[in-house]
Design a protein around this motif. Structure first.
Motif, PDB file in Angstrom:
ATOM      1  N   PHE A 127       6.235   0.712 -10.015  1.00 13.21           N
ATOM      2  CA  PHE A 127       5.412   1.896  -9.804  1.00 13.21           C
ATOM      3  C   PHE A 127       5.151   2.552 -11.151  1.00 13.21           C
ATOM      4  CE2 PHE A 127       7.756   1.192  -5.905  1.00 13.21           C
ATOM      5  CZ  PHE A 127       6.765   1.308  -4.939  1.00 13.21           C
ATOM      6  N   THR A 129       0.850  -1.186   0.000  1.00 14.30           N
ATOM      7  CA  THR A 129       0.000   0.000   0.000  1.00 14.30           C
ATOM      8  C   THR A 129       0.890   1.242   0.000  1.00 14.30           C
ATOM      9  OG1 THR A 129      -0.131  -0.005   2.425  1.00 14.30           O
ATOM     10  CG2 THR A 129      -1.857  -1.174   1.215  1.00 14.30           C
ATOM     11  N   SER A 130       0.346   2.348  -0.457  1.00 10.39           N
ATOM     12  CA  SER A 130       1.151   3.574  -0.541  1.00 10.39           C
ATOM     13  C   SER A 130       0.313   4.790  -0.187  1.00 10.39           C
ATOM     14  CB  SER A 130       1.750   3.733  -1.948  1.00 10.39           C
ATOM     15  OG  SER A 130       0.723   3.873  -2.920  1.00 10.39           O
ATOM     16  N   ARG A 131       1.020   5.837   0.189  1.00 12.25           N
ATOM     17  CA  ARG A 131       0.365   7.109   0.470  1.00 12.25           C
ATOM     18  C   ARG A 131       1.360   8.235   0.267  1.00 12.25           C
ATOM     19  NH1 ARG A 131       0.564   9.311   6.085  1.00 12.25           N
ATOM     20  NH2 ARG A 131       2.322   8.321   7.163  1.00 12.25           N
ATOM     21  N   THR A 132       0.844   9.437   0.124  1.00 15.26           N
ATOM     22  CA  THR A 132       1.683  10.622  -0.033  1.00 15.26           C
ATOM     23  C   THR A 132       2.019  11.187   1.343  1.00 15.26           C
ATOM     24  OG1 THR A 132       0.564  11.139  -2.110  1.00 15.26           O
ATOM     25  CG2 THR A 132       1.873  12.883  -1.122  1.00 15.26           C
ATOM     26  N   LYS A 161       8.133   0.097   6.371  1.00 12.35           N
ATOM     27  CA  LYS A 161       7.837   1.182   5.432  1.00 12.35           C
ATOM     28  C   LYS A 161       9.105   1.665   4.734  1.00 12.35           C
ATOM     29  CE  LYS A 161       3.779   2.946   7.924  1.00 12.35           C
ATOM     30  NZ  LYS A 161       3.691   1.784   8.824  1.00 12.35           N
ATOM     31  N   THR A 210      -0.406   8.580  -5.745  1.00 14.60           N
ATOM     32  CA  THR A 210       0.396   9.323  -4.771  1.00 14.60           C
ATOM     33  C   THR A 210       1.240  10.334  -5.532  1.00 14.60           C
ATOM     34  OG1 THR A 210       2.207   7.703  -4.871  1.00 14.60           O
ATOM     35  CG2 THR A 210       0.509   7.374  -3.188  1.00 14.60           C
ATOM     36  N   THR A 240       6.500   9.671  -1.725  1.00 11.70           N
ATOM     37  CA  THR A 240       5.581   8.534  -1.633  1.00 11.70           C
ATOM     38  C   THR A 240       6.115   7.531  -0.624  1.00 11.70           C
ATOM     39  OG1 THR A 240       4.628   8.712  -3.862  1.00 11.70           O
ATOM     40  CG2 THR A 240       4.686   6.525  -2.880  1.00 11.70           C
ATOM     41  N   GLU A 241       5.273   7.187   0.344  1.00 11.69           N
ATOM     42  CA  GLU A 241       5.603   6.176   1.340  1.00 11.69           C
ATOM     43  C   GLU A 241       4.920   4.864   0.962  1.00 11.69           C
ATOM     44  OE1 GLU A 241       5.040   6.854   5.809  1.00 11.69           O
ATOM     45  OE2 GLU A 241       3.453   5.402   5.323  1.00 11.69           O
ATOM     46  N   VAL A 242       5.648   3.756   1.098  1.00  9.38           N
ATOM     47  CA  VAL A 242       5.121   2.441   0.728  1.00  9.38           C
ATOM     48  C   VAL A 242       5.226   1.510   1.929  1.00  9.38           C
ATOM     49  CG1 VAL A 242       5.305   0.502  -0.874  1.00  9.38           C
ATOM     50  CG2 VAL A 242       5.922   2.808  -1.645  1.00  9.38           C
ATOM     51  N   THR A 243       4.126   0.822   2.239  1.00 11.20           N
ATOM     52  CA  THR A 243       4.128  -0.178   3.300  1.00 11.20           C
ATOM     53  C   THR A 243       4.219  -1.564   2.661  1.00 11.20           C
ATOM     54  OG1 THR A 243       2.780   1.221   4.739  1.00 11.20           O
ATOM     55  CG2 THR A 243       2.885  -1.122   5.272  1.00 11.20           C
ATOM     56  N   GLY A 281      -1.369   4.367  -7.078  1.00 14.12           N
ATOM     57  CA  GLY A 281      -1.345   3.880  -5.705  1.00 14.12           C
ATOM     58  C   GLY A 281      -2.411   4.567  -4.901  1.00 14.12           C
TER      59      GLY A 281
END
Length: 469
Positions: free
Chosen positions: A333, A48-51, A420, A300, A310-313, A452
């Protein structure tokens, strides 16, 4: 011994006959006992990813600095950049031994040289220049959210102000479109130049010049004579210039001998003082309205020079506990196509680094080790960034996790970033053999979106193997 020789001969014969057949399927299984056969398969897991906001993670020290402001047409965010710079004094610096005319300077000019700009070349911008009261210190990491007020007295009168355009159309065409070095010229008060001259010609009681010590090297010049300047943009929106060199030019005159042998002629000279890699300088970046982009769905952001990462878990536990042996793990990506000119260009190189290491990675001038950090370059044909094998990252994170919870049942809650990673645009320097020897932040002005966010989980293709029962 003979039986061993016969065994080798038999094996050689088997391989020889196998090579004569184009169909090599089953070759391995034909000579390995059935209960030792290894099988491989591909499994898919999802990240999963988020900004996230870059905030204070970007080191401000750089050989290039930015000046200006523009509003991003895609997101409406406003980017503003100013900078602090010091100036170096060349080793062996000297002014004429017998002094200068009038014991004063004729001018002191600040020149900002730039080779790139972003935005409208006709846009009118205005900047102000302030003299520093405090210096940047060696060994201290400065970040792009630094406070310029820590280095000069807020509210003081600027040394100078200048209205400028990215392209100076007052220049003749033969200069403007020839080998013209683009720069902004800002006259500074003559009193500053006179200070330089006065300090250089400082004398002791016997009349001997002792002021040269203030110009012996860059450190002495910065501490004793001129600590540097802070340059900020105060008006205008739509243009940012990338300054690769700032220079102070001290103008003065001296008497020289004419053909008559008398010192009755005047020669005009310039003494330069340079910024750049030899001395410290730092960017100050402001980005407004970025928080509105953090929760956008389906993608993201990565925005530079400072703004968003962009952070990725990673699905570490699920992957490691579902696979006997992980041989490879591919993570891709995809970049969304964008319009909007130079600010929407893809970054050439991305660094994937453990979130817990993202500060010390740059502080320690680290290189990618293919375990806690990886590099990849943009694949223009497929419009993507491909990390071909991050299996060592998964193994490292899982090992860290298992050791942590063995010693502390609350370890995971106190180490929320253990699984992360962060995607950070970088620039690399390579040696003559093509080996990467340096990695620094990419502070070019650019913005892009990656697939993402909350609406899309990113697949990780893992090739795993095991011995059959």
């Amino acid at each position: 011994m003979k039986r061993f020789s016969y065994f080798l001969l038999a094996i050689t014969a088997i391989l020889t006959f196998a090579q004569c057949d184009d169909n090599t399927e089953g070759l391995g299984s034909s000579i390995i006992p059935g209960n030792d056969i290894i099988s491989a398969e591909t499994k898919t897991f999802h990240a999963t990813s988020r900004t996230i906001l870059a905030n204070d993670s970007i080191l401000a020290n750089n050989s290039e600095v930015y000046l200006g402001q523009f509003t991003d047409p895609e997101s409406g965010t406003v980017f503003n950049s100013s900078f602090i710079t010091q100036f170096g004094c060349a080793e062996g610096f000297e002014l004429p031994e017998d002094g200068v005319v009038g014991d004063s300077s004729t001018y002191l000019k600040l020149r900002l040289y730039f080779n790139e700009y972003y935005g409208d070349s006709l846009n009118a911008m205005r900047c102000e220049v302030y003299e520093l009261d405090n210096t940047l210190q060696e060994g201290i990491p400065y970040y792009t959210n630094l406070s310029p007020e820590d280095f000069y007295e807020q509210g003081k009168t600027p040394l100078a102000a200048k209205t400028f355009n990215a392209i100076d159309f007052t220049q003749h065409d033969t200069i403007l479109y020839g080998e013209y070095t683009r720069h902004i010229e800002i006259p500074l008060p003559s009193s500053i130049g006179n200070r330089f001259v006065k300090m250089y010609y400082e004398k002791d009681e016997e009349g001997k010049i002792i002021g040269k010590k203030h110009f012996a090297n860059s450190e002495a010049f910065i501490n004793d004579v001129f600590k540097g300047v802070y340059v900020k943009c105060t008006h205008g929106d739509g243009t940012v210039i990338k300054v690769y060199r700032a220079r102070l030019d001290l103008g003065f005159q001296r008497y020289i001998k004419s053909s008559s042998g008398e010192k009755d002629s005047i020669q005009a000279l310039t003494a330069p003082f340079y910024s750049g890699k030899e001395v410290l300088q730092a960017n100050k970046f402001n980005n407004n309205n970025l928080t509105e982009l953090l929760d956008e769905n389906g993608h993201t952001y990565i925005k530079t020079p400072a703004g968003l990462f962009t952070e990725v878990t990673l699905p570490v536990i699920e992957a490691m506990e579902s696979c006997d042996t992980i041989n490879s793990a591919k993570l891709v990506f995809t970049r969304y196509n964008q319009t909007g000119g130079a600010t929407s260009n893809a970054h050439q190189t991305l660094l994937m680094v453990k979130k817990s290491d993202m500060y010390k990675f740059f502080l320690k001038n680290s290189l990618a080790d293919n375990k806690t950090s990886y590099l990849t370059t943009f694949d223009n044909g497929n419009n993507e960034y491909r990390f071909s094998n991050i299996s060592n990252m998964l193994k490292h994170c899982y090992s860290e996790y298992t050791k942590g919870i063995e010693s502390d049942s609350n370890w995971e809650s106190s180490n929320p970033d253990w699984n992360k990673v962060v995607l950070i645009p970088v620039k690399t320097t390579k040696d003559s053999n093509g080996n990467v020897v340096k990695i620094v932040h990419d502070i070019s002005i650019s913005s892009m979106r990656l697939r993402g966010g909350t609406e899309y989980n990113i697949p990780i293709e893992i090739v795993t193997s095991k011995f059959n029962d």
